[in-house]
Motif scaffolding. Structure first.
Motif, PDB file in Angstrom:
ATOM      1  N   CYS A  77      76.017 -29.591 131.477  1.00  0.00           N
ATOM      2  CA  CYS A  77      76.680 -30.907 131.402  1.00  0.00           C
ATOM      3  C   CYS A  77      78.190 -30.773 131.555  1.00  0.00           C
ATOM      4  CB  CYS A  77      76.332 -31.582 130.077  1.00  0.00           C
ATOM      5  SG  CYS A  77      74.581 -32.030 129.936  1.00  0.00           S
ATOM      6  N   SER A  78      78.754 -29.719 130.989  1.00  0.00           N
ATOM      7  CA  SER A  78      80.197 -29.502 131.138  1.00  0.00           C
ATOM      8  C   SER A  78      80.557 -29.250 132.598  1.00  0.00           C
ATOM      9  CB  SER A  78      80.628 -28.318 130.275  1.00  0.00           C
ATOM     10  OG  SER A  78      81.992 -28.019 130.461  1.00  0.00           O
ATOM     11  N   ALA A  83      82.439 -31.229 138.061  1.00  0.00           N
ATOM     12  CA  ALA A  83      82.085 -31.476 139.465  1.00  0.00           C
ATOM     13  C   ALA A  83      82.308 -32.936 139.833  1.00  0.00           C
ATOM     14  CB  ALA A  83      80.630 -31.070 139.701  1.00  0.00           C
ATOM     15  N   ILE A  84      81.918 -33.852 138.942  1.00  0.00           N
ATOM     16  CA  ILE A  84      82.089 -35.279 139.209  1.00  0.00           C
ATOM     17  C   ILE A  84      83.563 -35.640 139.344  1.00  0.00           C
ATOM     18  CG2 ILE A  84      81.846 -37.571 138.130  1.00  0.00           C
ATOM     19  CD1 ILE A  84      79.158 -36.638 137.041  1.00  0.00           C
ATOM     20  N   THR A 149      82.999 -46.982 131.520  1.00  0.00           N
ATOM     21  CA  THR A 149      82.594 -46.753 132.908  1.00  0.00           C
ATOM     22  C   THR A 149      83.040 -45.415 133.472  1.00  0.00           C
ATOM     23  OG1 THR A 149      84.579 -47.888 133.728  1.00  0.00           O
ATOM     24  CG2 THR A 149      82.592 -49.226 133.406  1.00  0.00           C
ATOM     25  N   ASN A 150      84.117 -44.838 132.940  1.00  0.00           N
ATOM     26  CA  ASN A 150      84.673 -43.624 133.526  1.00  0.00           C
ATOM     27  C   ASN A 150      84.776 -42.477 132.526  1.00  0.00           C
ATOM     28  OD1 ASN A 150      85.031 -44.687 136.104  1.00  0.00           O
ATOM     29  ND2 ASN A 150      86.969 -45.622 135.512  1.00  0.00           N
ATOM     30  N   ARG A 151      83.895 -42.489 131.537  1.00  0.00           N
ATOM     31  CA  ARG A 151      83.909 -41.411 130.549  1.00  0.00           C
ATOM     32  C   ARG A 151      82.522 -40.804 130.457  1.00  0.00           C
ATOM     33  NH1 ARG A 151      85.945 -41.945 124.236  1.00  0.00           N
ATOM     34  NH2 ARG A 151      86.003 -39.722 123.768  1.00  0.00           N
ATOM     35  N   MET A 152      82.455 -39.483 130.498  1.00  0.00           N
ATOM     36  CA  MET A 152      81.160 -38.813 130.494  1.00  0.00           C
ATOM     37  C   MET A 152      80.711 -38.399 129.104  1.00  0.00           C
ATOM     38  SD  MET A 152      79.876 -38.817 133.450  1.00  0.00           S
ATOM     39  CE  MET A 152      78.576 -37.636 133.165  1.00  0.00           C
ATOM     40  N   ARG A 153      81.551 -38.558 128.095  1.00  0.00           N
ATOM     41  CA  ARG A 153      81.189 -38.144 126.748  1.00  0.00           C
ATOM     42  C   ARG A 153      80.096 -39.043 126.182  1.00  0.00           C
ATOM     43  NH1 ARG A 153      85.633 -36.716 122.050  1.00  0.00           N
ATOM     44  NH2 ARG A 153      84.178 -35.870 120.511  1.00  0.00           N
ATOM     45  N   ARG A 154      79.263 -38.500 125.312  1.00  0.00           N
ATOM     46  CA  ARG A 154      78.165 -39.249 124.713  1.00  0.00           C
ATOM     47  C   ARG A 154      78.687 -40.434 123.903  1.00  0.00           C
ATOM     48  NH1 ARG A 154      74.036 -35.876 121.075  1.00  0.00           N
ATOM     49  NH2 ARG A 154      73.734 -34.907 123.117  1.00  0.00           N
TER      50      ARG A 154
END
Length: 569
Positions: A77-78, A83-84, A149-154
């Motif tokens: 996930c990190s 990559a994103i 919308t732009n955060r990947m954290r849970r």
């Protein structure tokens, strides 16, 4: 409607990765993307680079179920997040953008818990060049939308809502903070109406009733001829503040339920209105309809019992009326025996010896994490506080009110044998003295917290072990939420503060099946019946394994042996 043709996919991310120079980073990023796609069962071109959609896919994965360790999944996930970031800007989980001087000045006067909540937003606005004097509602809503919308954290949605709450709280308490209020949706399914909805006489009656509970029984010493039927047989001792709050809530809830069932609020003039038999039926019927299955629940049963009690002791209904209310309460009664199914499910993780080991070593794990953290001590003090609270709860599982109220001067008593936690009978729920020596390993964590980090959490003089705002005792509710969040962070399990007591019961009985008396003493139950009724099933698995082992040994010892087949001539 969103135009998906302009949104990159993970296939596009792979193209960007392939364009990078060969090396370890390129290999690791490509591996992370492909491993993620395999885990969620989709091809790279099928997954749009929309953070909240990828978060949903990620959080639906149970890594152990697909043969991936938690550590490996965390690395995947990190790498995916990095990559994103090659194809779109993401809001970082830990923003390091320099603060504008005006934001820095405002943050300096806030307490630590608000600094932690406000600092990321202030850094985001600083990066946009928005000063405190120019911040608008659109700026704040834009930050919340960026988190979602732009955060990947849970739990990004929860983080945005948490920021809304903290911003409004800060603006309310600190006039120098930008006075912009952010509308926040109330997600509670509430039906209780404010007291102003009802005639003033209803509030007056509630105040009189609460006053009676708060003062305990008082006899009229000047009346020598008082009839026994007129004696007030209410509570002898004043009830606890928590009970007062519960009774106020129940009365307002009952009156509100009556309104929702069709009764005009103007007709609810006193508590006696709630005790009328037709109204009691309406109240309980409305409450049951709110339950998903339309059946009774513990809350409904408790309210029914309460209505019968106030009818007898406050409204002074006749015996016939009271008997009917008692029968009504018996019809909605919910049998309570042992631990709830929800708590049993949550404790099932402790069937795993490795989880038990991680749990009992958690204070040390947190202490090491704090000591490795290179941030200023002020920013680590809260986590150190959690380590001390968990250390106490593991060895002396307290109710949350007693844990939050620990006073260093009054409750921690030292002698030549060690340090004892002593809480008098008057301060415990069931009037049972708490007097336990704190084991050395737990005491070391508590001393470390008091010596190195507690000074950063309190300004001025305070003897609270877990100080809150202004040095006062931290509220039990807040302490409970913080402990729950910390345990989730380190052990990834849902664990509330009261489960410490249940976990102690399970861990102890798994090793000592049937030894309820020792557990009763530990949990300070008045009666052994309380212990056995709550924990009689806690050691079922271990008892079953012990019995299975006995059966297996008997089978090995006594099972008939097969005769060796002779060779054919």
């Amino acid at each position: 409607m969103v135009e998906h043709s302009n949104i990159p996919t993970l296939a596009d991310v792979l193209v960007r990765i392939d364009a990078m120079e060969e090396g370890t980073r390129r290999r690791d990023l490509r591996s992370a993307v492909l491993s993620f796609c395999k885990a969620v069962g989709k091809r790279p071109e099928e997954i749009l680079v929309i953070p909240h959609e990828i978060r949903a896919l990620r959080e639906a994965v149970q890594p152990l179920a697909i043969g991936i360790s938690k550590a490996r999944w965390a690395n995947i996930c990190s790498g995916l997040n990095k990559a994103i970031a090659l194809v779109r800007d993401l809001v970082p989980s830990r923003n390091t953008t320099p603060l504008l001087p005006d934001w820095e000045e405002l943050l300096d006067v806030l307490p630590n818990h608000l600094v932690r909540k406000m600092s990321p937003g202030a850094r985001y606005l600083s990066g946009k060049g928005v000063a405190p004097s120019a911040v608008s509602l659109d700026d704040l809503l834009g930050y919340c939308e960026a988190i979602k919308t732009n955060r990947m954290r849970r739990n990004a949605e929860h983080a945005a809502d948490d920021f809304l709450w903290a911003w409004n709280r800060t603006a309310q308490q600190y006039p120098a903070w930008p006075q912009v209020h952010i509308p926040r949706e109330d997600k509670r399914d509430t039906y209780s109406l404010p007291l102003e909805t009802f005639p003033p006489s209803f509030a007056v009656d509630i105040d009189a009733y609460i006053g009676r509970l708060s003062q305990g029984i008082l006899f009229d010493l000047d009346d020598d001829d008082e009839d026994e039927d007129e004696i007030d047989f209410g509570p002898l001792k004043p009830v606890r503040p928590a009970t007062v709050v519960t009774r106020q809530r129940q009365l307002r809830a009952a009156a509100s339920a009556l309104v929702h069932s069709g009764v005009n609020p103007a007709e609810i003039t006193s508590i006696a209105t709630l005790a009328a038999l037709p109204n009691a039926k309406r109240i309980l019927h409305f409450m049951m309809q709110r339950n998903p299955d339309g059946q009774s629940s513990a809350g409904v049963a408790q309210l029914a019992i309460f209505i019968a009690k106030i009818a007898k002791h406050w409204v002074k209904v006749d015996t016939t009326h009271h008997d009917k209310l008692k029968r009504l309460a018996s019809r909605v009664a919910v049998p309570v025996s042992g631990m709830t199914a929800k708590n049993r499910d949550r404790l099932r993780v402790f069937d795993d010896p490795e989880m038990v080991a991680a749990f009992v070593c958690l204070p040390d794990t947190i202490q090491k994490a704090v000591e490795k953290d290179r941030r200023a001590p002020k920013l680590k003090a809260h986590l150190a506080q959690m380590a001390a609270a968990i250390a106490i709860q593991i060895v002396i599982p307290l109710r949350r009110t007693n844990l939050a109220a620990i006073d260093i001067n009054r409750h921690l008593v030292a002698n030549r044998n060690g340090v004892y936690l002593v809480i008098p009978e008057a301060e415990t729920k069931n009037r049972e003295l708490i007097n336990f020596q704190i084991p050395g390993f737990a005491l070391e964590v508590v001393k470390w917290y008091i010596r190195d980090y507690r000074p950063y959490l309190v300004a001025g003089e305070s003897s609270a072990l877990f100080p809150g705002r202004g040095g006062a005792l931290k509220s039990p509710h807040t302490l409970g939420l913080q402990l729950k969040k910390t345990i989730k962070q380190f052990l990834d399990i849902d664990f509330n503060i009261h489960l410490f007591r249940h976990a102690a019961g399970k861990i102890f009985l798994d090793i000592n099946p049937g030894n309820y008396e020792v557990l009763r003493q530990l949990l300070r139950h008045k009666s052994i019946n309380t212990t056995t009724s709550a924990y009689s099933g806690a050691e079922t698995r271990q008892a079953g394994l012990l019995y299975a082992n006995i059966v297996e040994n008997l089978r090995i010892a006594h099972a008939p042996r097969r005769k060796a087949k002779g060779k054919k001539s």
